[in-house]
Design an enzyme around this catalytic site. Structure first.
Site, PDB file in Angstrom:
ATOM      1  CG  PHE A   1      85.195   3.582 -40.173  1.00 46.46           C
ATOM      2  CD1 PHE A   1      85.333   2.805 -41.318  1.00 46.46           C
ATOM      3  CD2 PHE A   1      84.338   3.143 -39.176  1.00 46.46           C
ATOM      4  CE1 PHE A   1      84.635   1.619 -41.466  1.00 46.46           C
ATOM      5  CE2 PHE A   1      83.631   1.956 -39.315  1.00 46.46           C
ATOM      6  CZ  PHE A   1      83.779   1.189 -40.460  1.00 46.46           C
ATOM      7  CG  ASP A   2      90.502   8.592 -43.055  1.00 48.43           C
ATOM      8  OD1 ASP A   2      90.712   9.646 -42.433  1.00 48.43           O
ATOM      9  OD2 ASP A   2      90.485   8.516 -44.293  1.00 48.43           O
ATOM     10  CB  ALA A   3      86.304  11.321 -42.006  1.00 51.11           C
TER      11      ALA A   3
END
Length: 229
Positions: free
Chosen positions: A14-16
C-alpha cells in the site's frame, strides 16, 4: 481497465497518504502556524502549494533530496517568522501526526487481510510522520515491511524503491504482489515499472492519465476487500 479477478497474490503493498490515511495538509498547516500567531488561510495555502508541488515533482524524479524538499517548502515562511525551515517542517509533520486518521473502511480492510496476505507499505512520505502514525493508529503490527523514501534515498515511481522493498520481502514472484495506491504517476506507474500488479484507489473517479493503465481500479476499500476475499 482489466476486469480479471486478482488471484494468487501473496503480498499486498500500500501507499500511505490518501490511500490508507487521510492527509489534510491545510489543517496541519493551520495547526502549525497557530503557534506563531498566524491565521493561515486559503490564500496562504495556495502560496505554499505553489512552492510545495514543484518540489514534490523534483523529489519524485530524483532531482532533489527529501531534506531539500522539506526545508525549501518552508524557506519563505522561515524568513517571515525568523524560524529555521527545518523546525517548521518538523512542526508540520508533528501536527499531521496529531490529526492523522485512517480513511473510511481501512481498519476493516486490514483486519480482513490479516493472516491471508502479507502486507507492506511503500511511501514517499517522511519518517517523522509515517512511523508515529502507524503506531498511534495501531496499524504497525499489520505490516511486515515499511519502506519510506526518505530512509532509502529513492522515491516512487523509481523502480529501485520497489526493488528495495522486494528485497526486504524476500524477493517473492512479482506477479504475486499487488501494489495499491491513489496516485497514478507514482504508485501505479512505479508498480507497473517494477512488474507488479497494480490497483488504483480512485474514490473521486478521476480520468486515467495517458500511458498509465492500472490492472484494477476501486472506488472504496470495501471493494478491494471483496476482490481479495
Amino acid at each position: 481497465m482489466s476486469n480479471c479477478q486478482p488471484l494468487g497474490f501473496d503480498w499486498v503493498l500500500f501507499d500511505a497518504d490518501e490511500t490508507l490515511f487521510h492527509f489534510d495538509a491545510f489543517a496541519g498547516l493551520k495547526r502549525l502556524f497557530q503557534r506563531f500567531g498566524v491565521d493561515f488561510d486559503a490564500a496562504h495555502y495556495q502560496e505554499y502549494q505553489q512552492v510545495n508541488k514543484p518540489l514534490w515533482v523534483e523529489y519524485q524524479e530524483g532531482r532533489i533530496s527529501a531534506k531539500t524538499l522539506q526545508e525549501q517548502r518552508f524557506a519563505q515562511w522561515g524568513e517571515r517568522l525568523g524560524v529555521a525551515p527545518a523546525a517548521l517542517n518538523s512542526g508540520f509533520l508533528s501536527a499531521m501526526a496529531d490529526i492523522c486518521a485512517p480513511l473510511p473502511e481501512v481498519p476493516e480492510l486490514l483486519e480482513s487481510l490479516k493472516g491471508r496476505y502479507r502486507l507492506g507499505i511503500i511511501t514517499n512520505g517522511f519518517t517523522e510522520l509515517q512511523r508515529i502514525r502507524l503506531e498511534r493508529t495501531g496499524f504497525a503490527d499489520h505490516f511486515e515491511v515499511l519502506v519510506i523514501s526518505e530512509e532509502v534515498g529513492l522515491a516512487k515511481p523509481d523502480r529501485a524503491i520497489f526493488d528495495h522493498a522486494l528485497d526486504a520481502m524476500g524477493n517473492p514472484a512479482r506477479e504475486r504482489v499487488l501494489m495499491v495506491g491513489d496516485t497514478l504517476s507514482s504508485d501505479i506507474l512505479g508498480g507497473l515499472n517494477a512488474g507488479l500488479h497494480t490497483c488504483w484507489y480512485n474514490p473521486d473517479a478521476k480520468v486515467i492519465e495517458q500511458g498509465i493503465q492500472p490492472h484494477l481500479e476501486i472506488r472504496c476499500h470495501s471493494e478491494l476487500a471483496r476482490l481479495l476475499a
